[in-house]
Scaffold this motif. Structure first.
Motif: not given
Lengths: 757, 757
Positions: B727-745
């Motif tokens: 999740a931290n990597a995705v936030a790093d990639a897209i610039g915004v954190p997602i605070r709910r799992l799962p990180l679906t498309a």
């Protein structure tokens, strides 16, 4: 000792309901998918060279999975009781009728039998040797090229026998013969072997020593012992005859070779032909005594015919020798025991383990001595009877011998011995009545310098019930009931709260063999050793819970008691709490037979330390026209130590006495050139319920100091006095002693004729 | 510590060959003659009254042996994990979709299914409650008439949180959501129950705690615990989901009622619908920190939806709360955890036991703090990371915390964290690359004031091989291999010489449950405790045999060594001699988790004392057009204490990380009104081998002082950092954190849209 709640109280033998309702599962009742039938080809000769053994045709038959010969054994090709001399599958010679040449596994019995038929064996018969006295002669033909026929010549001596005989005023010198007999357990030998998915070789089979079974199976299959799992199902009798392995290894070899489960079950004929028997023993017994009846010396020479393989032969003769003096003070003794190889059936452990043979000689000697001196048989036994503190010829000082005279006097009282002459001696013209007694000393355990230990494990559940893990075999003697009672008593719970797990080498540590009347004693002590720390924990918890000092607390019948008063706090309450307190309620116990006494120099190194005593008195009627002997009454008084299960102990004594009646009157395996002829229960006669008189049993409780709750083992001693008591009664009835068992009608008639002649 | 021979060396997992060749026997692979098929009727509603339950027609169907309802239960009608609130067969109401109304036993599956069809149930649906926040509101509908919806509100506090927040220069305040997820073990729940000839009720079934299984079965059937025997076959995964009983009791009830063996096997849909899940948790996490990055205070409020029955719900929330601070120094903390009843699927133990949920929140907070302060995520973790001797908010002083910064730095090094900007962040127009890390603290064992003990038994055969009896479940984690290695090391024999007996309540004392990453630690210590006296005996014998002082002797690889030099004397030689010397080579060991440290007043009473640490760093690629997240690389560094089985430990970490990837990206059970919709592995998506990137694993060995050979448990910690790292990597990639799992498309696309919006 405070009064006990479970030990000594009435207890239904565990599993007895299943046995009488047919629900108990014996080996033959079990099966696995794909299970094959195994069969063994046994020898047609008692002594022969194998010129050719050709199994190729058998292997090619339909339905035959494999035929194994000695070449197919991955590990050691031998049994291993004392010496590895008996092959599992013979290589180039057969030495007795029970030798096995090949093992077959087939889809069904018919295919297996066809395979046995198809095996070609060319024998070259060799002259065998069948008379042990002949075998002992210099220059006799050797059973083994590289071993003397006399395997061992054991001597136990004390005092100065020659001097003792010089001091004697009378010398009684007779020779006695006891027959080759068969255990005749209800269940013939059987084994199921199966390779488990994880490669473990599982063997389910009746036996008497699971861990020794495992060792031998592993050794033959070339497996680590821990990869073999031996499980005992319900066991339909053993009597020592299942102490050595029977068909377990063959079943295991077949299972290993085929990858399929294999069942081997011996027919009755196969069973009689192959397994070890009770040694036929010839005993020359010389007794020197003073005129007042005191024994001054004995010289005993016993020759035991052990067949071609040693098995327990030397041990049997050792126990025989070490008990040859009977329950009497013998200041000077020379006891010699010869273990002799022949080509007769092999002999080994059978209930009594040598003592019945020598007790027969000893007790007929005592009556002969009484006759010679004009003493009453009771008097001559009381004059010579051992007492606590006496030293035996083996060097052992008796810890507790109250049972000798206690049993003797009680039996005399119960049988009306002193007033027996009030009863008609000739109730009909052709009938003669007689009375005979026999007193014996019997050993418990295996003796000094022999491994004699047991482990056991107890595990209390959170509801206060407990699992007892023991590898002690319950061969019908009620071992599991007795051990469960000891566990229940020690843990302060009810007998029904103890669950005994069937012997299984994966489950319980070794308990040694169910032999030597040792199980209740040795495994009982192991159970006590396991119970100790659990009881300590429960009592600590009870003390904390009640605020009372631990010393006033006890556990009885599932309840905590304070100074004998029952509290509402239960063992189940404590057990439920124990887990929450991270307390341990399981423990493994261990006991090894203790011999704290110093032994004088020259003592017999394998002497026992724990003894039971027994007296039996028989009243018989002899039909002098037919020779038939009827036992009218048998009084059996047994020093049992603390009785654990009263009904079970009574049953042990009754069963032993019944077996003794067979030994006395009917049982003998007839062998010609080493081949037994009466290989069925139609031709080999064991007593039926109709042959058994009312047996008056009394148990006297002389507690053994080193035993759990003072118990002793009585499984074998109960058999031992029966035959000599009956023989002495027959001698009393007809006026002439018969010194050879069994006392068949023919033997009685022959004795009467000889007397007249 | 001297170099070890077995522990830490390559070892094939016991039974692994059987597993991969299909020879391992799972419950479903076993059968008994006459075995019936059992089936359970589950509810069609998540909340309803039962107006009528009529099984008469079903009972009358051909092939149907019995149909049981709540009225047919002889003992207690409930499971019993923490509270006896879940009925085995409901009486008058259903509270979740998995409630069972009736149990059927029939000759075959078709008859059993027909019987289910023929049961008439009249439901009166009741409004349920499905949102835990709503359930917490005053006046909310009650799941239970007599119990509040908030079963427990746990507070762990240290320092002065309000003061800490006042001192803070930044405050990060976010709310996180984790989903309801499924264990998805390969083997669905299954049980075979059978009444043995002696009346013992045998249950063969996969589980995690044989003795607790036994207790519950006995309790429901009204039997003493020792009359129930629970045996574990090969187990096809468990992950906590087989910690509570599933169909064992129902199978046992049916076997008891019919007298025939009964098999119940859940279908995948039944499995998903009924057994406990991982709690969905909502965490509001407030972090106060100084400008330099030091945390001054945290306030955590976690709400766990446990469904209508408590199961392990309160324990899960306790472990969650007691780990909520992460591996960081937190001087002031207030942690609150609510366990809330709803009519959703029940939740309980699942690998991680609450920590994955809170670690997700904690680690996203750390990245948020780093972003807020302009610090590198590595830096903010190093600034706050705990060290040995630090005191945790629970009151515990860390015995050994070298793994925190050790893992962090090693992971940074392995992943090229410091040079990550050299790699293209946008390798294609639609792709964004990002890096994320997560560090966690994980607890080993069950915590203070909780039963946490194990027994084990070792029994060496006369050939020096040994049997290990343990009731610790091997649920695929390799417990038996690790315990066998510890036994082999301690006894100085080869691993192949140790045979582990399958868990069986008749064989081994309780080892507690295979949960809490405790088995290697607690059962390992029990094995050491059992090995001690055996090794002592062997060394005493070796000293006597060699004449050397015992202190210079050791046992290694089956040989006696003197000052490190191998002698010709073997352990097998000694073992063979031991019996002749009446020496004991078996022992039962016991270990209970030790907490010798004094705890300050106000400490959390259930706090753990043993911790592992782990850091994972994920590199991801996010497709900003589709929302798809691909994990390019995962670096997993694990503080493992002393590694026992290197390949096994690597497998544990890889498997954990794989499971974590599912938690991060795809897994969620969708429920509507308490009824799950995606009840198959086609609709509930666990990662396949194609979804798993190369995982770089490194194990760091910071030995635990109280552990056998310094081991720790790593079964669960390996899963925990994966989702927050991704999740931290995705936030790093897209610039915004997602605070709910799962990180679906969908979630990624929504976050991107929200960001643009």
């Amino acid at each position: 000792m405070p009064e006990m709640e479970v030990v000594g109280r009435k207890a239904n033998a565990l599993g007895s309901r299943d046995i009488v309702t047919g629900k108990a599962r014996y080996c033959r009742d079990l099966s696995f998918p794909g299970m094959l039938v195994g069969k063994l080809l046994t020898s047609q000769h008692s002594s022969a060279r194998i010129v050719r053994l050709d199994v190729s045709r058998a292997r090619a038959l339909p339905g035959v999975l494999t035929v194994l010969t000695h070449a197919d054994i991955p590990g050691e090709n031998s049994y291993l009781y004392a010496e590895p001399d008996q092959p599992l599958l013979v290589v180039d010679a057969v030495r007795y009728q029970g030798d096995v040449l090949a093992a077959v596994a087939a889809e069904d019995e018919a295919s297996a039998l066809a395979a046995l038929e198809a095996i070609r064996v060319d024998y070259e018969p060799q002259p065998g040797i069948y008379d042990p006295l002949e075998a002992m002669q210099p220059g006799a033909r050797q059973v083994w090229p590289d071993r003397p026929n006399v395997h061992s010549h054991l001597v136990i001596a004390c005092g100065d026998a020659e001097q003792g005989f010089r001091e004697a005023e009378v010398i009684i010198d007779h020779t006695y013969h006891t027959p080759l007999i068969e255990h005749a357990f209800l269940e013939t030998e059987c084994a199921i072997a199966k390779v488990e998915p994880d490669g473990t070789l599982l063997v389910i089979s009746p036996g008497q020593s699971p861990h020794r079974d495992r060792m031998q199976i592993a050794r033959a299959l070339g497996l680590p012992e821990s990869r073999v799992r031996v499980v005992y199902p319900a066991i339909g009798g053993a009597f020592g005859g299942k102490d050595e392995l029977h068909v377990q290894i063959h079943a295991a070899l077949l299972a290993q070779a085929t990858g399929r489960p294999v069942l081997i079950e011996r027919t009755r004929e196969e069973s009689i032909r192959t397994h070890v028997k009770r040694h036929p023993v010839q005993v020359r017994y010389r007794t020197g005594a003073a005129r007042d009846g005191r024994i001054t010396a004995i010289h005993v020479e016993a020759v035991g015919d052990t067949g071609p393989y040693l098995n327990a032969g030397a041990e049997v003769m050792s126990v025989l020798a070490a008990s040859a003096y009977g329950p009497y003070r013998v200041p000077n003794a020379r006891i010699e025991a010869f273990t002799v190889f022949t080509n007769n059936p092999i002999c080994g452990a059978m209930r009594g383990f040598g003592i019945p043979q020598v007790a027969f000689a000893c007790e007929l000697q005592m009556d002969a001595l009484a006759r010679e001196l004009g003493l009453d048989p009771l008097a001559v036994r009381l004059i010579n009877g051992v007492e606590t503190g006496d030293r035996l010829p083996t060097g052992v000082t008796l810890r507790q011998a109250g049972g000798m005279k206690g049993c003797l006097l009680e039996a005399a009282e119960m049988s009306g011995w002193r007033v027996r002459e009030q009863m008609e001696r000739q109730p009909a013209p052709h009938l003669r009545r007689g009375w005979g007694m026999a007193s014996i000393i019997f050993t418990v355990g295996l003796g000094r310098n022999v491994p004699d230990f047991a482990g056991a494990s107890l595990d209390m559940a959170a509801d206060g019930t407990a699992i007892l893990r023991t590898a002690a075999a319950d061969i019908g003697q009620g071992a599991h009931t007795a051990l469960a009672q000891i566990a229940a008593e020690a843990l302060g719970i009810e007998l029904a709260a103890v669950q005994v797990v069937r012997p299984d080498t994966h489950v319980a540590p070794s308990a040694g063999a169910a032999v030597g009347s040792r199980t209740t004693f040795v495994s009982g002590n192991a159970v006590l050793s396991a119970a100790g720390p659990i009881r300590d924990t429960l009592l600590d918890m009870a003390a904390a819970e009640t605020g009372l000092p631990r010393e006033v607390l006890s556990l009885r019948g599932g309840y905590v008691h304070a100074e004998g008063e029952r509290l509402s706090l239960t063992v189940a309450d404590l057990a439920a709490q124990a887990g929450w307190q991270n307390r341990r309620l399981h423990a493994e116990g261990f006991y090894t037979m203790e011999y704290p006494e110093e032994m004088p120099p020259g003592s017999y190194p394998y002497a026992h330390a724990v003894f039971t005593f027994a007296t039996q008195i028989a009243r018989v009627l002899v039909d002098v026209e037919t020779g038939e002997v009827t036992v009218e009454e048998l009084v059996a008084v047994q020093d049992a130590g603390q009785v654990v299960n009263p009904d079970g102990a009574l049953g042990q004594v009754e069963g032993g006495a019944a077996m003794g009646i067979g030994y006395a009157l009917t049982e003998e395996l007839i062998a010609e050139q080493g081949m037994t002829l009466n290989n069925s229960l139609e031709s080999y006669l064991i007593p039926t319920v109709q042959d058994i008189p009312e047996i008056q049993v009394r148990l006297l409780e002389y507690p053994e100091p080193y035993a759990p709750y003072g118990v002793k083992g009585i499984g074998e001693s109960s058999l031992t006095p029966t035959a000599p008591a009956i023989a002495n009664a027959v001698a009393d009835a007809i006026g002439v002693p018969i010194r050879r068992l069994p006392l068949t009608a023919e033997a009685v008639l022959a004795a009467l004729e000889a007397q007249e002649g």
